[in-house]
Enzyme design. Structure first.
Site, short mmCIF file in Angstrom:
data_model
loop_
_atom_site.label_atom_id
_atom_site.label_comp_id
_atom_site.label_asym_id
_atom_site.label_seq_id
_atom_site.Cartn_x
_atom_site.Cartn_y
_atom_site.Cartn_z
N TYR A 181 0.87 -1.18 0.00
CA TYR A 181 0.00 0.00 0.00
C TYR A 181 0.90 1.23 0.00
O TYR A 181 2.01 1.20 0.53
CB TYR A 181 -0.89 0.02 1.25
CG TYR A 181 -2.03 -0.97 1.23
CD1 TYR A 181 -1.80 -2.33 1.44
CD2 TYR A 181 -3.35 -0.57 1.01
CE1 TYR A 181 -2.83 -3.25 1.43
CE2 TYR A 181 -4.40 -1.47 1.00
CZ TYR A 181 -4.14 -2.82 1.21
OH TYR A 181 -5.17 -3.72 1.20
N GLU A 182 0.39 2.32 -0.55
CA GLU A 182 1.25 3.49 -0.73
C GLU A 182 1.66 4.14 0.60
O GLU A 182 2.55 4.97 0.62
CB GLU A 182 0.59 4.52 -1.66
CG GLU A 182 -0.69 5.09 -1.15
CD GLU A 182 -1.49 5.81 -2.25
OE1 GLU A 182 -1.22 5.61 -3.43
OE2 GLU A 182 -2.38 6.57 -1.88
N SER A 183 1.05 3.74 1.69
CA SER A 183 1.46 4.25 3.00
C SER A 183 2.83 3.69 3.41
O SER A 183 3.36 4.09 4.44
CB SER A 183 0.41 3.89 4.04
OG SER A 183 0.16 2.50 4.02
#
Lengths: 274, 252, 274, 252
Positions: free
Chosen positions: B53-55
């Site tokens: 995930y881009e987090s």
């Protein structure tokens, strides 16, 4: 070094400043954002990769003249209605925007933290962002001749982040999803960190990021300072608050009431639409 | 809406999307429908799926479905959590990720994606959240899968704004721009599955979900939809798939 | 995934390859270097920020045709005598060099890990490295017009590092001074990691760097594999071994004996000086 | 060599170098003599000194003197340990470090430093270790302090190779190259202290250690050494300084 929140915001955030409140879903400095609203700051350039409800609130309260961002939404819920109202109707005042992708914004902070004027990435090719955003250019690799995207450094006047802990000397410790906070603080002229607690000693935690006191202008102890966002190891995300915000923010009057009741700030006088 | 056979069209879409993933893949997961489908795949036929995930959560395996892209459960169950610059620069950009799973507000004939504005950029009818990680996910993953409900508001001849490039205006456009990933290889909707024609790159209906007709799909598409001569029917979701999906979404 | 060291080196390192053995003083993959010598690899381009005694040994054993580096010395002791002998007298064979600064080398690995063809930094200005090193150029900032240094990406055929632990799936964990290892592995086509131990589960450690199994080609369990360097939490640096190396390496015959006795490899036949 | 007053010229040099540091500074520390001097400062008059080493150890406070730039004790006692790219890109390059402490094999009239080769680069008389972090430390720290033993092999009219730029060929050279730090502000030797002349940037003898004469310094310098009209004498090391220094170096 360790100051009350209102004093920290008063000393570090001025009208017209470029201000980044960072936090990638986690550790969002919501209490500091509300203090900026209470102090009635105006004409801010707000910077953030993922402006969410606290930016919706700052925009709705009339603090912002400009927004530099890559994704503006209510995560898991939908759109930001105060942001939309500002963009679509100029209420309470027009909002200029400078729009990027996450990769571009992240690299702009990296360049800012690195003392470089720009960053290079594979990005934006073929998108309409290029035509709308003056801060996307190209650069040629001096070795291969390849063309790549270039974006200018971001160097906010002040960056505000929330963290789990600081020690009394002002060294800051955060962990969990640490996002872009280190770069945002290092890129800024000044920085304010709100923390869950000030402790005598920062016990090491796996996955921690340490911001040495030398790069932190002030620390304010604000337990719960990122609610309804969350603080890993302290409290969970209040998903219902994000869901509830949708209804509050859709309506100017309900927003004004919320502002008065929850933040203790006056609703903004409607400005002229641009 | 629950169909006669006991599942909704959204459930069919999600199950069909999950089938795009295999156990060997690394998948860059967008929030919402893509996240649901990827987590379903992980719990059914693709237990080795490596989700990022881009987090900054790499190799995460949340035990509940995250509401946001940065929920705590993503960090707690990840192989490692890295900074946001690192996830884009060290993991996405070099082409390490097999498949990007994206949503869309509008998508066009060439699978270009809009999540920025409806109407004019300077004076929009509807201002949407914007790009997030999508432009570079669409550029750098080996392939892209788009999950979007099919209707004429979403399926338009030409998107109002190209947030993430699909196949541009046709063959050669991605290559000309130096993009390394192939781009969208399938678009999974609540009606069926579309794939780019190998020659023209135009989205072509290749699969219909059970009970959906070609006419339904054409009526939900804002351009003259091409239909594959080998149009297939999507297998129905299995009882296990539906049960896992419902336990994920809390609609059990 | 988990293989014996000799098999890992045999499958991953070929004659003529560009090979980086990284480790910034800490966690140097010495045992893997000795295995490369034993297997008689030739014509390697060796890459490393801080070539120290294991590179002195590889060079002295005639494995290397080229060295890309930023500081070649025996840390805390002095110069590398096999390296000097190769540069000054072409023994046992001439050694081409490509010389950078640490900042440049670090950024070259970063570009390599990032899938970019080059990196930008403030560096080299006014130094004579610019005139001797073709891989230093300048690039102009498209926003400010400022000129900055540019260096091309490093993408070794294979990177070898040593770490404290791996799990059975091949996920690698290292901590302490982690240097440039993550970037060196991510920049490479293939990678080999020697570890102190293979464990069932990687318990989190503060300051850890994790290399996911997806970017690791093979892991070999080699306890003590970085001696006389050290492995934080396992064993300390053997400073006297570094000091002793000085005398061994000053003399070609003593070096040949060392090679036979300690590595089990034949001394190289002297090549022609360039 | 121990002088009549009970300390060696190296000890005098190290103590004098330590005096260049204050408690408020951040110092980028090179290994060897610079590290000894910085650690001495930390333990005497500059307890707040924030030392960083290029191995990525920030705010370190080793309880024994490290032999190498990356000894374990540096990591164990640091505020935080960062990667090597981070120490150069996020900490050194933006100008966050007040003073860089460097050694030299050769240094010239304008404080340019050579640690690369003696003789010709392509066919060197002596191949030295090379640049390491020095070129960018010399470029980006607000000021640079050089610690080097003074003799005609080291103090040469023109260095054989400019590894790290001092004041180039005189005033304006650093500015022309876009360097942000001031460059070398003092060179501390076993004989005295040299500073760049404010107008010409030429290294000028401003201080002699006790018992050293101007003639000694001139004889140890490979160019016609300028001497300040206000030449001072370095205060002798205090007993405390010597005792701390000797406990550090194990020559107690």
């Amino acid at each position: 070094m360790i100051v009350p929140l209102d004093e920290g915001v008063r000393e570090l955030v001025g009208d017209g400043d470029t201000v980044a409140l960072e936090g990638f879903t986690h550790l969002i400095p919501v209490a500091a954002g509300h203090e900026i609203i209470r102090q009635g700051r105006r004409d801010l350039t707000l910077v953030r990769m993922t402006p969410d409800i606290v930016y919706d609130q700052l925009i709705g309260a009339g603090c912002a003249a400009r927004l530099v961002f890559s994704w503006g939404g209510n995560p898991g819920v939908g759109s930001l209605h105060r942001f939309r109202d500002a963009i679509q109707h100029g209420w309470p005042r027009p909002l200029e925007i400078e729009e990027h992708s996450h990769a571009g914004m992240a690299n702009r902070y990296v360049a800012g933290a690195s003392g470089l004027p720009f960053a290079v990435l594979r990005g934006y090719a073929g998108t309409d962002l290029v035509g709308q955003t003056e801060t996307i250019k190209t650069v040629e690799c001096p070795f291969t001749g390849e063309h790549l995207a270039a974006v200018p450094a971001l160097n906010p006047d002040v960056t505000i982040v929330h963290a789990q802990r600081a020690d009394r000397a002002g060294n800051v410790q955060l962990w969990g999803i640490t996002g872009i906070q280190k770069e945002a603080v290092l890129a800024a002229q000044r920085s304010l960190v709100t923390v869950e607690e000030v402790v005598d000693e920062l016990k090491p935690v796996a996955g921690q990021v340490i911001l040495p006191a030398r790069v932190v202008s002030a620390v304010a102890e604000v337990p719960g300072g990122s609610r309804p966002s969350y603080a890993h190891g302290y409290y969970a995300r209040d998903n219902s608050a994000y869901q509830d915000w949708d209804a509050v923010s859709r309506d100017r009057e309900r927003f004004a009431e919320w502002l008065e009741n929850e933040v203790g700030a006056q609703a903004p006088l409607p400005g002229k639409a641009g | 809406m629950t169909t006669a056979t006991g599942y909704t069209s959204d459930e069919m879409m999600t199950v069909a999307a999950a089938h795009a993933l295999t156990s060997e893949m690394a998948c860059f997961v967008g929030i919402g429908l893509p996240s649901t489908a990827a987590n379903l795949a992980c719990r059914t036929h693709a237990p080795g799926l490596w989700m990022i995930y881009e987090s900054g959560t790499l190799g995460t395996r949340p035990d509940t479905l995250p509401l946001s892209i940065g929920d705590g459960v993503l960090a707690e169950t990840a192989d490692t959590v890295v900074s946001v610059p690192e996830v884009f620069n060290y993991w996405l950009q070099p082409g390490r990720i097999d498949v990007g799973f994206l949503g869309a507000a509008q998508i066009d004939r060439y699978a270009n994606i809009n999540t920025t504005v409806i109407g004019d950029y300077a004076d929009p009818k509807v201002r949407l959240p914007g790009a997030g990680g999508a432009p570079e996910i669409a550029a750098s993953c080996r392939e892209v899968v788009v999950i979007v409900r099919q209707n004429t508001r979403a399926f338009v001849e030409r998107v109002d704004f190209v947030t993430s490039l699909g196949h541009g205006g046709g063959p050669g456009d991605r290559e000309r721009l130096g993009l390394r990933g192939f781009g969208p290889t399938r678009v999974i909707t609540d009606l069926g599955v579309l794939k780019p024609d190998p020659a023209t790159r135009e989205l072509t209906l290749v699969q219909l979900h059970p009970g959906v007709t070609v006419e339904d799909a054409r009526a939900a598409t804002g351009w003259d939809l091409a239909v594959s001569p080998e149009l297939a029917t999507t297998p129905e979701p299995t009882a296990e798939e539906l049960s896992v999906l419902r336990s994920l979404t809390g609609r059990g």
